[in-house]
Each structure stands twice: as C-alpha cells, then as structure tokens.
Design an enzyme around this catalytic site. Structure first.
Site, short mmCIF file in Angstrom:
data_model
loop_
_atom_site.label_atom_id
_atom_site.label_comp_id
_atom_site.label_asym_id
_atom_site.label_seq_id
_atom_site.Cartn_x
_atom_site.Cartn_y
_atom_site.Cartn_z
CG HIS B 122 -1.93 0.94 1.40
ND1 HIS B 122 -1.71 2.22 1.78
CD2 HIS B 122 -3.27 0.81 1.21
CE1 HIS B 122 -2.88 2.86 1.83
NE2 HIS B 122 -3.84 2.03 1.47
CG ASP B 200 0.45 -2.84 6.21
OD1 ASP B 200 -0.51 -2.95 7.01
OD2 ASP B 200 0.39 -2.16 5.16
CD GLN B 203 -6.93 -4.67 4.06
OE1 GLN B 203 -7.94 -5.33 4.30
NE2 GLN B 203 -6.98 -3.38 3.78
CE LYS B 226 -7.33 -0.52 6.47
NZ LYS B 226 -8.05 0.10 5.35
CB CYS B 364 -3.49 3.24 -1.53
SG CYS B 364 -4.56 4.61 -1.12
#
Lengths: 148, 407
Positions: B122, B200, B203, B226, B364
């Site tokens: 991203h 990261d 998600q 999220k 992104c």
C-alpha cells in the site's frame, strides 16, 4: 436500472464511450494538454490544431471510465471551429451544469447529456477531466494538469 | 456453531436500504462497520468517564486512565506481545509506519543501506520509506509480484535480501490482491541476516489470529477502524529493546520525564511515542472491538471470510469477460476484478445504485497497478457479517452491469 443511472449513462454517453470519436493522435497538432486524476489514475491527452485563436481540429488519447471518455469524445467534437474565448465560456457553462444539474439557456449543445452527472458527486471529476486538458491546451500550456 | 445472523444483527448500520435496495456492504477492506458493543463503549465513556488521562488526580481522570491502560493490556494480549509497554497507540497503520520510518529509520539508516519492500505494498508502506530514504541516503528495493496471481516471487528473495538491507517491510495480506504472505518465513529469513522487519497487518488484524512471537517480526502495525473499532486509532507494536533505543517521534506533553528550557529527558516506550492528549475514546472503543472479535474467534472469522471470497471468486470466474486478480486458492476475504471494456468506476457506480458498496480504483497500490498494466480494479471485500446470499446478489448485479454496458 434506476432512473438516476439512465440519466447518468444516457444512450449518447454509452455510444461515445464504446466508440469514442476523435480518438487518435492529431497529425500537425500545435497544442497539447494533459488531464490526470490521481484518485483513479484516469489520464487523457488532448491534441489541438489551432489557427490563431480558433480551434481547427481536436483529438484525444488516453484511458478512463465511460463518463470521462464520452466527455472527451463529445467535447473534442464540440469545440471544433470555436475560438479560445468561446471554448472557455462553454467550459464555464458545462462546469455549472455538471455541478448543479442546471442546463443553461445559452445552450451547451450535445454536452447537455452530462447534466445527470450532478447527482453523482464522485463522478463530477470524470466528466470534467478532459476539459482541464482542453483548457490547458488552448492556454498553450504543455504541463500536465491535475484535477485535484 | 456460530450464529452469524445473530452477529450481523449487532450492526445497526447494515439494516438499511441504499437507493431503494437492501445495503450489501462489501467495502470492508477500506473500513469495517461497528457493532453496538463498540458504539455503546464510546457513548458510555463520554456519558460517564470522560476526562484527560495520566495527569489527573480526580475520579474521572482515574477512570479514564484505567480504561485507557486496560485497553493497552488488551491489545498486548490480542497480538501476544510480551508486555503492554510494547503497545503504542497511533492514529492508524499509516502513522505507525511513519513513526518507525522517522524514528527508527533516521537513527539506523545511512547512505548505501537498503530498505526492502514488496511490489504489493500500500502507498502507506512505500511513501514513508521514500521520505526517510531521501533524508538518509538509503535506497529502496522491491521484491517482485508474480503477475495477476499476485504472489510474492520468493525465488528472488536470496538475491534481494542481503546484508545491505537494514529493514524489510511487507504486508501480511494484500489489500488489492487478497494474497496472504508467509510472514513468519520472511521474518525468519530476515532475522538470519540481522535485518529488522515490519509487518503491515492492516488487512490481517481482526481477520485472523495474530501472534507477534510466532511471526517473529520487530514491528507490527494495524488500524482500529478496519476491525470493528473507531476511526482515528491504531496500534504500533515493537520489541521493547528496539523501541527503547528509538528517539521520540513527536515532542510534547505526556512523553517527558523532565523539561528544562533547553533540555528534555523522555519517558520510555510506550509513552515516549505518545505526545499530547491521545484518542482516549478511540482506545476504549478499540478495547470493545477486540473483545467482540475474540468472542467470535478470529480463526472462525478467517474461515468465514475465506469461504465467501472463494465462493465469490468461483462465481466471477464462471462469467465471461472477467479478469480476476490474486491467488486462486488460499486467498483472504476479498476479490479484485475487472470486467472487459467496463472501467472499475463505472462498475462501482452502477453497483452502488443497486445497493452494493464496492471499491474501485488503484486501492493505493499505483506501482502494483502499473506493473499489472491496469489503472484500477473493482474490489469486493468481506467480513464476518456478510452472507452467501449477499454474494449471490453481488453476482446478479455484476451480470446486470455487463448487460448494461453491453460487454
């Protein structure tokens, strides 16, 4: 499909997005303008052949959604034969129509099909993208222009 | 047996019509919806306990501080941190990465060093590294993605993961491809060369069980919004010894021991990195979200999301003129696709008019899109409150879109 959608994707728009007119590089163009939308990556280059202040021919290249492509197609058709001042005056009317839905009495010709875009705020930029390229071109700028 | 329909009823927002159709919310990779438990935690805090944290001596401040620090403990358990001192509250994943880049990066990177990223990152895991690379003279290198199938090309890892690499940052789950990366393996390879790692987890947190000890990374970042939490709150986890060696990020109140006109001494982590009044309600809402998710069980959530994504992928694959992105098997809960001759934004606009919320664009991931030779994709992303019937509705809408645009 809903009424709003039919208003957004009018038959003329669908026709121009599937078979865009003036979709080529213009031989002998003396002006070029670029429109880029960083939100979606849509990117168009408009080519103009200008004789003094008058647009003699206009074409475009690039990629984007149905609305932006149809807009570029219809607009390159519409501005042929117009002066720089007339092109700018037309843009002001079209911009007003696309953001408010009001079709001006003075007339925007075939571009009236974009009046339905105002109900889709996220898509206003799509309809206006190639206009930025045209304005940059008639102003004689050769820098990419952003819609942001 | 989990009663998914009962869980769905915990989300008031899902029970509504959009443009005259029942809402099908398939934009969960961008932001999830919030259960009543989280909304109630926020209003309870503002109705009963609101006050500034850490500095007060009165009752409300004590309550707010206790709730704030209880959430830090809860987050530590959520990802198996050794201690809650390793949990830094941020505004979200993006701020967490910027914090590491600016603080750790400025101290540890020098000309000639390399920062290894992957092509599926991203923008938030690319741009902060570009900024610090520019300042320090370090260089960026990228582990390639295989193509539409969207896997990391691990055959290139030996060549790219060298001793010149000081930091290897990568996503756990790709937000545009749905790929689940082998994070533990990547961290192990990096650790052998003494390379610091950042995962990261934007998600993956809240979508599958996360254990930073098992993953073996040095930093891990994620966002609250999220995973059923409020917007504006996120988490940076770092190994304590790594955090304690890092200079402050922002200066201000809360992060100091003593301040003189010309010299300040700083608290240790986590407070060193939390200048100013934090997002107290966000932190408290996040606590409620983590409790809610773990009552369901993240392994159950992953299984449910994966089943929906696999079903949606298979259904789309049966249609003509559909280009699918990401791995065919083992995908996370999202599907990215393109319809022949129909731009993603047109797909999303028409779907929206039918009540189906999708995402269209570059997600992104501009460098990845360029590599795949496309400008954008349309994406449907799922969470545990989504249903198979909603996927059926989505497929029906996609067929309608193909018909509408005559593709």
């Amino acid at each position: 499909m809903s009424d709003d959608l039919d208003e957004l994707y009018q038959q003329v728009i669908l026709d121009h997005c599937k078979g865009p007119r003036n979709f080529r590089v213009l031989e002998g163009a003396n002006r070029k303008g670029e429109g880029y939308n960083p939100l979606c990556g849509d990117n168009y280059t408009v080519f103009l052949k200008m004789n003094g202040d008058v647009v003699e021919d206009a074409t475009f290249q690039g990629s984007g959604c149905c609305i932006s492509k149809a807009s570029a197609s219809l607009l390159t058709d519409t501005i042929k034969g117009k002066t720089k001042a007339e092109v700018k005056a037309l843009f002001a009317k079209v911009h007003d129509m696309i953001t408010t839905g009001a079709v001006s009495d003075e007339g925007v010709g075939k571009l009236a099909v974009f009046a339905g875009v105002h109900k889709f705020p996220a898509r206003v930029k799509c309809a206006i993208l190639s206009w930025h390229a045209v304005i940059a071109a008639v102003d004689g700028e050769n820098q990419p222009v952003s819609t942001e | 047996m989990i009663d998914w329909a009962k869980l769905r009823a915990d989300f008031p927002i899902l029970d509504q019509q959009v443009h005259g159709h029942p809402l099908v919310y398939f934009d969960n990779a961008a932001s999830s919806q919030k259960p009543r438990a989280v909304i109630n935690a926020l209003s309870h805090y503002y109705e009963r306990d609101n006050a500034n944290v850490h500095r007060g001596i009165h009752e409300l401040s004590n309550r707010a501080t206790a709730a704030f620090e209880a959430s830090r403990e809860r987050v530590a358990k959520f990802i198996h941190a050794k201690t809650s001192d390793e949990i830094i509250f941020t505004r979200g994943t993006t701020e967490g990465i910027n914090l590491v880049a600016q603080s750790w990066g400025a101290k540890n990177l020098k000309p000639g060093d390399k920062i290894l990223l992957t092509e599926m990152e991203h923008h938030s895991n690319i741009v902060p590294w570009q900024l610090i690379a520019e300042r320090t003279g370090a260089r960026l290198v990228y582990l390639p993605v295989t193509g539409d199938e969207g896997l990391l090309d691990l055959s290139k890892l030996n060549e790219l993961l060298t001793r010149e690499v000081k930091l290897f940052a990568f996503t756990h789950i790709s937000n545009s491809l749905g790929t689940v990366n082998p994070v533990a393996e990547l961290c192990e390879r990096a650790r052998k060369l003494g390379v610091t790692t950042l995962v990261d987890a934007a998600q993956s947190a809240g979508h599958l069980p996360l254990d930073v000890q098992a993953i073996g990374c040095d930093f891990l970042v994620f966002s609250g919004h999220k995973i059923c939490g409020p917007t504006g709150i996120g988490v940076l986890w770092g190994r304590q010894e790594v955090l304690d060696a890092m200079p402050p990020y922002h200066g201000g109140g809360e992060m100091i021991l003593t301040v003189d006109f010309f010299k300040t001494t700083y608290k240790k982590a986590p407070h060193r990195f939390e200048a100013g009044t934090p997002d107290i309600s966000g932190v408290i809402g996040l606590h409620a979200a983590l409790d809610y998710l773990d009552a369901i069980g993240r392994e159950n959530i992953f299984k449910h999301d994966q089943e929906l994504a696999t079903y949606a992928y298979d259904q789309l694959a049966q249609l003509k003129g559909v280009r699918l992105f990401g791995p065919k098997t083992g995908r996370a809960g999202l599907v990215s696709f393109l319809l022949d001759d129909v731009h993603a934004h047109d797909v999303v606009t028409v779907a929206d008019q039918r009540g189906v919320a999708l995402r269209g664009g570059h997600h992104c991931n501009q460098p990845l899109m360029k590599k795949l030779g496309i400008a954008s994709t349309a994406r449907a992303s799922f969470y545990f409150y989504n249903t198979r019937a909603e996927v059926d509705r989505f497929i029906e809408v996609v067929r309608g879109i193909q018909k509408f645009f005559g593709s």
